[in-house]
Design a protein around this motif. Sequence first.
Motif, PDB file in Angstrom:
ATOM      1  N   PRO A 128      -1.589  -6.525  -2.454  1.00  0.00           N
ATOM      2  CA  PRO A 128      -1.329  -7.524  -1.407  1.00  0.00           C
ATOM      3  C   PRO A 128      -2.120  -7.224  -0.133  1.00  0.00           C
ATOM      4  N   ALA A 129      -2.307  -5.957   0.188  1.00  0.00           N
ATOM      5  CA  ALA A 129      -3.085  -5.633   1.390  1.00  0.00           C
ATOM      6  C   ALA A 129      -4.503  -6.174   1.265  1.00  0.00           C
ATOM      7  N   LYS A 130      -5.082  -6.013   0.075  1.00  0.00           N
ATOM      8  CA  LYS A 130      -6.434  -6.547  -0.145  1.00  0.00           C
ATOM      9  C   LYS A 130      -6.438  -8.067   0.012  1.00  0.00           C
ATOM     10  N   ILE A 131      -5.473  -8.691  -0.647  1.00  0.00           N
ATOM     11  CA  ILE A 131      -5.429 -10.162  -0.615  1.00  0.00           C
ATOM     12  C   ILE A 131      -5.257 -10.666   0.815  1.00  0.00           C
ATOM     13  N   LEU A 132      -4.403  -9.972   1.576  1.00  0.00           N
ATOM     14  CA  LEU A 132      -4.114 -10.421   2.940  1.00  0.00           C
ATOM     15  C   LEU A 132      -5.184  -9.964   3.921  1.00  0.00           C
ATOM     16  N   GLY A 133      -6.136  -9.205   3.426  1.00  0.00           N
ATOM     17  CA  GLY A 133      -7.229  -8.754   4.293  1.00  0.00           C
ATOM     18  C   GLY A 133      -6.810  -7.674   5.268  1.00  0.00           C
ATOM     19  N   ILE A 134      -5.861  -6.832   4.883  1.00  0.00           N
ATOM     20  CA  ILE A 134      -5.387  -5.780   5.789  1.00  0.00           C
ATOM     21  C   ILE A 134      -5.510  -4.406   5.134  1.00  0.00           C
ATOM     22  N   ASP A 135      -6.282  -4.333   4.058  1.00  0.00           N
ATOM     23  CA  ASP A 135      -6.337  -3.086   3.297  1.00  0.00           C
ATOM     24  C   ASP A 135      -7.122  -1.990   4.000  1.00  0.00           C
ATOM     25  N   LYS A 136      -7.881  -2.332   5.024  1.00  0.00           N
ATOM     26  CA  LYS A 136      -8.602  -1.278   5.752  1.00  0.00           C
ATOM     27  C   LYS A 136      -7.623  -0.425   6.548  1.00  0.00           C
ATOM     28  N   THR A 137      -6.502  -1.038   6.928  1.00  0.00           N
ATOM     29  CA  THR A 137      -5.592  -0.300   7.810  1.00  0.00           C
ATOM     30  C   THR A 137      -4.242   0.012   7.169  1.00  0.00           C
ATOM     31  N   THR A 138      -3.969  -0.580   6.046  1.00  0.00           N
ATOM     32  CA  THR A 138      -2.643  -0.337   5.468  1.00  0.00           C
ATOM     33  C   THR A 138      -2.693  -0.567   3.960  1.00  0.00           C
ATOM     34  N   GLY A 139      -1.579  -0.311   3.284  1.00  0.00           N
ATOM     35  CA  GLY A 139      -1.518  -0.581   1.847  1.00  0.00           C
ATOM     36  C   GLY A 139      -1.555   0.676   1.000  1.00  0.00           C
ATOM     37  N   THR A 140      -2.024   1.771   1.542  1.00  0.00           N
ATOM     38  CA  THR A 140      -1.992   3.043   0.798  1.00  0.00           C
ATOM     39  C   THR A 140      -1.685   4.178   1.777  1.00  0.00           C
ATOM     40  N   LEU A 141      -1.372   5.306   1.190  1.00  0.00           N
ATOM     41  CA  LEU A 141      -1.180   6.519   2.000  1.00  0.00           C
ATOM     42  C   LEU A 141      -2.510   7.254   2.033  1.00  0.00           C
ATOM     43  N   GLU A 142      -3.368   6.829   2.934  1.00  0.00           N
ATOM     44  CA  GLU A 142      -4.671   7.483   3.044  1.00  0.00           C
ATOM     45  C   GLU A 142      -4.935   7.768   4.511  1.00  0.00           C
ATOM     46  N   SER A 143      -5.549   8.872   4.708  1.00  0.00           N
ATOM     47  CA  SER A 143      -5.834   9.317   6.058  1.00  0.00           C
ATOM     48  C   SER A 143      -6.634   8.246   6.796  1.00  0.00           C
ATOM     49  N   GLY A 144      -6.212   7.959   8.029  1.00  0.00           N
ATOM     50  CA  GLY A 144      -6.901   6.951   8.828  1.00  0.00           C
ATOM     51  C   GLY A 144      -6.181   5.613   8.824  1.00  0.00           C
ATOM     52  N   LYS A 145      -5.350   5.419   7.820  1.00  0.00           N
ATOM     53  CA  LYS A 145      -4.599   4.158   7.767  1.00  0.00           C
ATOM     54  C   LYS A 145      -3.310   4.274   8.588  1.00  0.00           C
ATOM     55  N   ASP A 146      -2.647   3.141   8.753  1.00  0.00           N
ATOM     56  CA  ASP A 146      -1.368   3.126   9.474  1.00  0.00           C
ATOM     57  C   ASP A 146      -0.362   4.065   8.830  1.00  0.00           C
ATOM     58  N   ALA A 147       0.446   4.638   9.665  1.00  0.00           N
ATOM     59  CA  ALA A 147       1.552   5.455   9.155  1.00  0.00           C
ATOM     60  C   ALA A 147       2.731   4.524   8.870  1.00  0.00           C
ATOM     61  N   THR A 148       2.549   3.675   7.851  1.00  0.00           N
ATOM     62  CA  THR A 148       3.609   2.757   7.435  1.00  0.00           C
ATOM     63  C   THR A 148       4.065   3.214   6.055  1.00  0.00           C
ATOM     64  N   LEU A 149       5.217   3.842   6.017  1.00  0.00           N
ATOM     65  CA  LEU A 149       5.654   4.480   4.776  1.00  0.00           C
ATOM     66  C   LEU A 149       7.160   4.680   4.805  1.00  0.00           C
ATOM     67  N   PHE A 150       7.682   5.072   3.663  1.00  0.00           N
ATOM     68  CA  PHE A 150       9.110   5.413   3.641  1.00  0.00           C
ATOM     69  C   PHE A 150       9.369   6.530   2.644  1.00  0.00           C
ATOM     70  N   ILE A 151      10.520   7.152   2.810  1.00  0.00           N
ATOM     71  CA  ILE A 151      10.936   8.237   1.922  1.00  0.00           C
ATOM     72  C   ILE A 151      12.123   7.746   1.095  1.00  0.00           C
ATOM     73  N   SER A 152      11.996   7.931  -0.212  1.00  0.00           N
ATOM     74  CA  SER A 152      13.093   7.531  -1.100  1.00  0.00           C
ATOM     75  C   SER A 152      13.547   8.739  -1.901  1.00  0.00           C
ATOM     76  N   ASP A 153      14.842   8.732  -2.248  1.00  0.00           N
ATOM     77  CA  ASP A 153      15.363   9.842  -3.055  1.00  0.00           C
ATOM     78  C   ASP A 153      14.700   9.894  -4.428  1.00  0.00           C
ATOM     79  N   GLY A 154      14.393   8.742  -4.980  1.00  0.00           N
ATOM     80  CA  GLY A 154      13.804   8.718  -6.318  1.00  0.00           C
ATOM     81  C   GLY A 154      12.802   7.586  -6.426  1.00  0.00           C
ATOM     82  N   ASN A 155      12.497   7.237  -7.665  1.00  0.00           N
ATOM     83  CA  ASN A 155      11.560   6.151  -7.935  1.00  0.00           C
ATOM     84  C   ASN A 155      12.009   4.883  -7.201  1.00  0.00           C
ATOM     85  N   ALA A 156      11.198   4.463  -6.257  1.00  0.00           N
ATOM     86  CA  ALA A 156      11.609   3.329  -5.421  1.00  0.00           C
ATOM     87  C   ALA A 156      11.490   1.995  -6.154  1.00  0.00           C
ATOM     88  N   LEU A 157      10.865   1.987  -7.329  1.00  0.00           N
ATOM     89  CA  LEU A 157      10.729   0.738  -8.079  1.00  0.00           C
ATOM     90  C   LEU A 157      11.941   0.481  -8.971  1.00  0.00           C
TER      91      LEU A 157
END
Lengths: 991, 432
Positions: B365-394
Amino acid sequence: MFIKKLSFLGLLLCSFTFYAQDYFPKNDGVRADKNSNYTVFKNATIHVSPSETIKKGTLVIQDGKVVSVGKSSNAPANAIVVDLAGKSIYPSFIDIYTDFGVEKPERPRGGGRGSQYDNTRDGFYWNDHIRPETEAITKFEYDSKKAKQFLEAGFGVVQTHHHDGIARGTGFLVALNQAGTDAHRILESRSAEHYSFDKSRLSRQSYPTSKMGATALLRQLHHDIDWYKKGNISTKDLAIEAIIKNEGLPKFFEGDGLYDALRIDKLGDQFNKDYVIVGGGDEYKRINEIKALNRSFVLPIKFPAAMDMTDPYAASYVALEDMKHWNQAPSNPKWMADNGINFALTTFSLKSPKDFKTNLIKAIERGLSKEKALAALTTIPAAMIGKSNEVGSLKAGSWANFMITSGDVFEKDTKLYEHWIQGSKTVLKDMTAVDIDGSYTFSLEGSSYDLEVKNSTDKASGTLKKGGEKVDSKFSYKDGWVTVSFAPSDNKYIRLSTSPDGNKLRGKAILANGTEQAVSAVRNVLAEGDSKKKDKKEDVSSPEVMPLTFPNQAFGFAAQPSQETILIKNATIWTNEADGILTNTDILLKEGKISAIGKDLNERGARVIDAQGKHVTPGIIDEHTHIGAFSINESGHNSTAEVRMADVVNPDDIDIYWNLAGGVTSAQLLHGSANPIGGQSAVLKMKWGAPVDEMVLKDKKFIKFALGENVKQSNWQSFSRFPQTRMGVEQVFVDYFQRAKEYKARKNSGRPYRMDEEMETIVEILDGKRYISCHSYVQSEINMLMKVADRMGFKVNTFTHILEGYKVANKMKEHGVGGSTFSDWWAYKYEVNDAIPYNAAIMHDAGVVVAINSDDAEMSRRLNQEAAKIVKYGGVSEEDALKMVTLNPAKLLHMDDRTGSLKVGKDADVVVWSHHPLSVKARAEQTIIEGTVYFDKDRDTQLRAKVQEEKSKLTSMLLSEGSGGAGKGGKKPPTWKDKQRMHCDTIETQE
Amino acid sequence: MKTRQYIITSLVALFSVVALAQQTPAPEQSGAITITGATAHVGNGEIIENAVIVMEDGKLTTVADGKVIKMAPKGTVIDAQGKHIYPGFIATNTTLGLVEVGAVRPSNDDDEIGDMIPHVRALIAYNAESKVVESMRPNGVLMAQTRPLGGRISGTSSVVQLDAWNWEDAAYRADDGVWLNWPSSMTRGRWWLGEEPGFKPNKNYVKDIDEVKNFMENATAYAKGNTDQNLAFEAMKGVVSGAQNLYVAANGEREIRDILNFKRDMNIKNLVLVGAYEAPKVAKELAAANISVILQRVQETPSISDHDYDYNYKFAIDLVNAGVTVALGYDGEYWQVRNLPFYAGQITGQGMSDEEALKLITINPAKILGIDKTTGTLESGKDATLFISDGNALDMRTNNVTRAFIQGRDVSLETHQTKLYKRYNTKAQNGQ
């Protein structure tokens, strides 16, 4: 020309009009119209009845009746003799179910906002759709144009009635005597009484809005008739009086197919009515169930048009079910006959009687015997109305109703020459027409022309050629005259007028300049140019008829699955009992029950399922579903305790199969939430392909109540029905329970009482014999109903939805009511503002029996996931969470003695899961109900392939049917049935 | 019961530390935060066990394998041993913030009248204080696209982050694209006029498409320079230039094939197919035409009774295998959007790997929405937008979000619903 023909025919008709009413004064002449001459038809093949045919027989008629029929009859001296050598005589067909001459009323226009709840007719029944006092004869206007269509289709006598309303009053029997008057034609002015499930167009009264409501209304009507007969109603009810008056008449009940037939049968059984069922043409789908009804049918012979499959995209939407119906429906009459079901055939539901013969021949090609077909059109309908001695055969004494044909009436090319009704003749095709087929050469103005005439005894056509080239010309051959006009040069017309004389055409030509010239041309027989075409047609082999499946649609089984002995090995077993979760354990299912649970079980002959790494749980139970139903709400009254979901179970709903694929084995099919007191539930086991009676657990008696926005009609534009507020909702309950108490007291007092199905149902609640599942949201209303229950002396069994149950969990515990809720639904309407996903956990902790339900076809097949959310929201243990979709709903449905946990002796309702059952990854691999595997992942794979295979095969058949696209060759555009998703607030729209 | 108490304790702990009530957006990140010990699901298919994640000034500055990289933790340390870290999930095709209570008309701002109204903008009606919006965060849904509904061209959507004071704060990518409801080749019979209910071929289909083409041609011509302003054509400029997406909703194969032609003929640079029920039949062509897809609901019964019961559960798989960029959408829904993770989870039940399914709600979705340069994965340089879950969040069985950060801001997991839970659970515990 047209006018000439009409008057010619008129002359024919008039010459056979012998009728006169003796006691009428006569001022246009003297009484010289008495005619007791005989008419004798000899040398014909006479079909006296379906079982009796006389070759070279003689039929003698006089004064509209058959005098004799036999091998040879001595013609009386005063007889007109008609030689019918090579021709056949058939008794006229009878159409027992038509609207001939009785116009269907128009729906009144407008009507304004909101529904109308009260009846509008003083002195009649409380429901406007009950109109048994209607005497169709009073609305009769003979329609000679329509009559001609019937006569051409072979029908000489029709029964007709006013097609309007649920109880429709009486119909009558008419002979289609084009020459007579109504005085002659009407054979019986009150020949039968008629019923249907369709509301009257003459009233906007809301109740019933659904088929279950119509069914309940008819039940109550019969109770009320009984009460009236006993003299307990002091006022006049002209509707009931009419029904009492008509008790002795044959009764016809119109349905729209298989499931209506089952409903009609139940009504008939309960009130001892010998209904003849007017069917829908899909009876074959569950022919065994239809056979078991042991009732007579009137079958429409309307077959679905082929769908145009040329556009592959549009065609991909056509359902296998519809394609199969197209393929199989023409076999319906044969299959009915093969099963010994008594039926008459009707043109009813056809656009025009003209289509009748084509369809009938199709049915005969599928194997319906001609004898049976003839019986279904003559003796059987005659017997249905007790008129066997008057119509339906050519026995002496019967009406002289018969047709003269060129041969077998059930063959496509057979011509119908004359139709005699009550001894009066209508000529349909001139049987004396001279065959002039051939080529004629003549010369005019120095040029030689060839006139080629074809098909001259039927629809004659002629082609004019000059030097082998076709010339534009107009041709006709009528009443013994051949006329041709053409223009050899611009606007210079030549007209020919000739008539056959031996093997010549003789007459004259009128040239453009007005001069006349004698013409005589010798007939040369044409080479059989048509023969190729005919051969081709005969080559068409009868189509392959697809086998029936259970149910007869996609994912139906080739045969109904049967109970097996099944040993599931090495599974993780969620017992829902004190044993908890057992790992590496076996479970044996035998004779529909759980027979053993333990390690290393063995059973000779058992089918073994290796469940290593898999989980086994009790079948999922949905406390609140609306799948598998033809209707959900009867919204015509604010209490409809008398209606039953069991009357409208749809066992063919694919959602049942999809539920099985989600591990669901049982569910409560609830009435909707359109009214405070809704209808009676049907608790089902999801036995895909089985008859409804095998799915419904008859001893489980439940009823739907509802509170809040839906019963207040807050979210749709309706302002006229009480209640409109929660204040009013309480009063509805107080009122109904008070009345029920009074009803019960009266009943128990031994005094006579009016049987009231609604009150009976509510008394069952008071007596603790029927349990309430109450749709509810906010705490005030939940509290209210418990208080009303305390006051009136009943218990609420379950609050369903109950999204604010967490606010009053202690009160619920105290009342002893269960809560059946959504896991996480909210925000879709005002009253679910405070719905929270922690609701189940709080109620559970407070000691309330909590179930998670669906109210939704998609969610119901994932209830295991919804249970998992209760672990997430509120930290209930996994075992307890699973119970919320198995054991707890079983408790709330009072079926935990037989299902809901894995315990020896309980029903073998079991699911084998691929993963931990609360995981999003878990898939049901086998879903077993009472030891029968209703869903199996491998069989599902096979069924998927089967769907594709059958669709491809049928698509090819459809493509090869006739030619051309939509509209051409009678094809209809591809259509896609929009599957209606039903929820609590789904209001069925019924006419 | 044990888990239960844990939740309450952690909630209490959370509030005492963060002291943020529902609706109160978190302040900007003030100091560095290091999360250690967790399994990081990067969002691009990779997993890092025992990850070290450092967030500074709202950005990820380190995302590394703790066994490989030895570094001193920066700032506040969150020990997430045994837990899982995910990039914030991104929901597409929602009406979040536009509808509060479906049945209450005054609370609905999702459907404007008019047939071709690209100039109508979802963003300005977005209610940052919605109780529905806040309910997304506890399940890991931290960003969303919100779109208008209705008409032929419904209007323009925006991408928002789900912790904001107002719509300006919320806007992550304003006006990302225009929404077109493609004409349908099948039309519903007007049963009230005596026609058969259900669908039949739409006689006006080609005419309807022509109207769309005509509008698009006019918009294209207008974009080349026009003195008289036309609001609708003006709003299409981004689509014409390729700066904005054109989201085209259609489900049938015929429609999808016509859309492929439409994209080519109209020279539309960024076209996203939405709904896409029959897209698996056209998967190769879609991939070749570089058309991404936002799917209709995964957890839904098949549209056609002859289809496999799990059709919607698995239709993403064929598309992904054909190389199509797929995101999971919500058909213009709002309150149910919090179950987005389980849509992805449902597909894992059909055999797709967890990490592949994760992409459908993060990087894709980040790619589709054109925001993948700054968000959408846990990669250095991207936004710190994340969460912690006890287990498999899916998986709803194990999705249990304990902390969530949007652009480094430590956001509240309290909602209208948790508040009611606390209040009434206390009442119940007190035997009331």
